[in-house]
Write a protein that holds these residues in place. Structure first.
Motif, PDB file in Angstrom:
ATOM      1  N   LYS A  73      80.490 -20.257  43.481  1.00 56.20           N
ATOM      2  CA  LYS A  73      79.326 -20.550  42.830  1.00 56.20           C
ATOM      3  C   LYS A  73      78.422 -21.772  43.560  1.00 56.20           C
ATOM      4  O   LYS A  73      77.287 -21.751  43.624  1.00 56.20           O
ATOM      5  N   ASP A  74      79.439 -22.654  44.005  1.00 57.35           N
ATOM      6  CA  ASP A  74      78.800 -23.888  44.620  1.00 57.35           C
ATOM      7  C   ASP A  74      78.270 -23.756  46.032  1.00 57.35           C
ATOM      8  O   ASP A  74      77.679 -24.542  46.419  1.00 57.35           O
ATOM      9  N   GLN A  75      78.186 -22.584  46.651  1.00 58.09           N
ATOM     10  CA  GLN A  75      77.559 -22.009  47.714  1.00 58.09           C
ATOM     11  C   GLN A  75      76.111 -21.944  47.477  1.00 58.09           C
ATOM     12  O   GLN A  75      75.362 -21.641  48.581  1.00 58.09           O
ATOM     13  N   THR A  76      75.580 -21.792  46.262  1.00 57.13           N
ATOM     14  CA  THR A  76      74.258 -21.420  45.684  1.00 57.13           C
ATOM     15  C   THR A  76      73.703 -22.610  45.159  1.00 57.13           C
ATOM     16  O   THR A  76      74.542 -23.714  44.832  1.00 57.13           O
ATOM     17  N   SER A  77      72.456 -22.765  45.101  1.00 62.96           N
ATOM     18  CA  SER A  77      71.563 -23.735  44.455  1.00 62.96           C
ATOM     19  C   SER A  77      70.699 -23.217  43.354  1.00 62.96           C
ATOM     20  O   SER A  77      69.468 -23.279  43.548  1.00 62.96           O
ATOM     21  N   PRO A  78      71.281 -23.063  42.171  1.00 64.41           N
ATOM     22  CA  PRO A  78      70.221 -22.673  41.018  1.00 64.41           C
ATOM     23  C   PRO A  78      69.473 -23.437  40.636  1.00 64.41           C
ATOM     24  O   PRO A  78      69.770 -24.903  40.647  1.00 64.41           O
ATOM     25  N   ARG A  79      68.306 -23.231  40.244  1.00 62.83           N
ATOM     26  CA  ARG A  79      67.302 -23.984  39.601  1.00 62.83           C
ATOM     27  C   ARG A  79      66.819 -23.929  38.180  1.00 62.83           C
ATOM     28  O   ARG A  79      66.204 -24.606  37.809  1.00 62.83           O
ATOM     29  N   ASN A  80      67.485 -22.885  37.643  1.00 67.03           N
ATOM     30  CA  ASN A  80      67.380 -22.973  36.105  1.00 67.03           C
ATOM     31  C   ASN A  80      68.187 -22.026  35.607  1.00 67.03           C
ATOM     32  O   ASN A  80      69.209 -21.658  36.426  1.00 67.03           O
ATOM     33  N   CYS A  81      68.201 -21.638  34.147  1.00 67.13           N
ATOM     34  CA  CYS A  81      69.527 -21.250  33.619  1.00 67.13           C
ATOM     35  C   CYS A  81      69.647 -19.740  34.188  1.00 67.13           C
ATOM     36  O   CYS A  81      70.853 -19.416  34.205  1.00 67.13           O
ATOM     37  N   GLN A  82      68.509 -19.128  34.190  1.00 63.85           N
ATOM     38  CA  GLN A  82      68.827 -17.537  34.710  1.00 63.85           C
ATOM     39  C   GLN A  82      69.418 -17.670  36.158  1.00 63.85           C
ATOM     40  O   GLN A  82      70.170 -16.705  36.253  1.00 63.85           O
ATOM     41  N   GLU A  83      69.199 -18.295  36.821  1.00 68.05           N
ATOM     42  CA  GLU A  83      69.490 -18.204  38.473  1.00 68.05           C
ATOM     43  C   GLU A  83      71.064 -18.751  38.085  1.00 68.05           C
ATOM     44  O   GLU A  83      71.802 -18.077  38.889  1.00 68.05           O
ATOM     45  N   LEU A  90      60.138 -15.245  26.900  1.00 68.48           N
ATOM     46  CA  LEU A  90      61.520 -15.176  26.736  1.00 68.48           C
ATOM     47  C   LEU A  90      61.980 -15.948  27.633  1.00 68.48           C
ATOM     48  O   LEU A  90      61.826 -15.564  29.094  1.00 68.48           O
ATOM     49  N   GLU A  91      63.012 -16.699  27.670  1.00 69.32           N
ATOM     50  CA  GLU A  91      63.774 -17.251  28.648  1.00 69.32           C
ATOM     51  C   GLU A  91      65.164 -17.722  28.076  1.00 69.32           C
ATOM     52  O   GLU A  91      65.513 -17.735  26.767  1.00 69.32           O
ATOM     53  N   LEU A  92      65.978 -17.929  29.166  1.00 71.63           N
ATOM     54  CA  LEU A  92      67.443 -18.023  28.761  1.00 71.63           C
ATOM     55  C   LEU A  92      67.945 -19.591  28.259  1.00 71.63           C
ATOM     56  O   LEU A  92      67.548 -20.275  29.019  1.00 71.63           O
ATOM     57  N   LYS A  93      68.441 -19.439  27.185  1.00 75.24           N
ATOM     58  CA  LYS A  93      68.990 -20.882  26.726  1.00 75.24           C
ATOM     59  C   LYS A  93      70.594 -20.964  26.496  1.00 75.24           C
ATOM     60  O   LYS A  93      71.116 -19.853  25.785  1.00 75.24           O
TER      61      LYS A  93
END
Length: 300
Positions: A207-217, A114-117
């Protein structure tokens, strides 16, 4: 224009033609709105040391960067006489997402995991579900128990939004045992919502201080930014809304106003930041006479 001016006058407490008239303190108003948060930007600045490598990010197309819409709800924070926050006003920042099984194996997950979409598009059914299943329970759980005044939820006039008298919403409010009323802000007035006025911009900066790589992050980082937002800043945004309403009254409800700055941080440091900013009695009377004149012309 008339609706915008009328809303400003309707937020008065006391006799509107006398000096004891003030804006409502807005403690019983919840502002809700939606906003897209993107995985990354097309252009973004980084501060790095001379020995560090430049950060590298890739996507299939910078015109179609992955994004998630969030539904945010914020009320005015409350503080006691000692300046301690007793209610931060944060009722939730809920993502429009769903969990779906992965279709194929990859390096990071197996097929069926299961993954977030993100949910797209945002329909009236999805919005109604967010109000009833997420916002109402949050109000019942977090709202100060000693406050039994009516609670007003202010939404804008987007198409997916529901009507205040919708039957499913009415049933859910009745079941909550709370006096909750859904109202709409004036048309074409984005600044009359504290989320658009300054809250979303502050959350975006965190939020821009982070670097998410997928929807969950991405969902986690946006929620963390929402939780890290300082309640004192939230209180200042509500005061900015009151100052904005005064400027709207000065231009008789048009959009040709300018945001007024009074140095709220300096006033807070000196412990003279007021609970409410209110217009002068002369301005209030002038606005009432203006509306009466428009009504008289309309009846001729």
């Amino acid at each position: 224009m008339v609706a915008r001016l009328s809303i400003c006058l309707n937020t008065m407490n006391g006799d509107s033609l006398y000096s004891d008239s003030v804006f409502d303190d807005m403690f019983n108003t919840i502002h809700i709105d939606e906003k897209w948060f993107y995985m990354t930007k097309g252009n973004q600045k980084y501060y790095i040391l001379p020995s560090e490598l430049r950060p590298y990010r890739s996507c299939k197309s910078k015109r179609f960067i992955q994004k998630v819409m969030f539904f945010a709800a914020i009320a005015r924070p409350r503080f006691n006489s000692s300046g301690e926050c007793t209610f931060d006003g944060k009722l939730g920042n809920f993502p429009f997402v769903r969990r779906v099984p992965a279709k194929r194996n990859s390096r990071k997950k197996r097929s069926g995991t299961l993954e977030l979409k993100p949910i797209m598009p945002i329909t009236k059914e999805a919005y109604r579900k967010m109000l009833i299943e997420r916002l109402l329970p949050a109000i019942v759980q977090k709202w100060p128990s000693d406050d039994r005044k009516p609670i007003y939820i202010q939404q804008d006039n987007a198409r997916p939004h529901i009507q205040a008298d919708e039957f499913c919403w009415f049933q859910a409010v009745q079941a909550s045992n709370r006096d909750i009323r859904l109202v709409c802000q004036p048309p074409n007035s984005p600044d009359s919502n504290v989320l658009d006025l300054g809250f979303f911009r502050a959350i975006q900066a965190l939020k821009d201080q982070t670097s998410p790589r997928n929807c969950q992050e991405l969902v986690k980082n946006v929620k963390d930014a929402y939780n890290d937002f300082c309640p004192k800043k939230g209180n200042k945004v509500f005061l900015s809304l009151q100052l904005l309403m005064i400027e709207i009254m000065k231009v008789k409800g048009s959009n040709r106003y300018e945001q007024r700055h009074v140095g709220k941080t300096a006033l807070e440091r000196q412990r003279i930041l007021p609970l409410v900013f209110s217009p002068s009695p002369e301005l209030i009377q002038e606005c009432f006479l203006y509306l009466e004149a428009l009504q008289f012309v309309g009846t001729e």
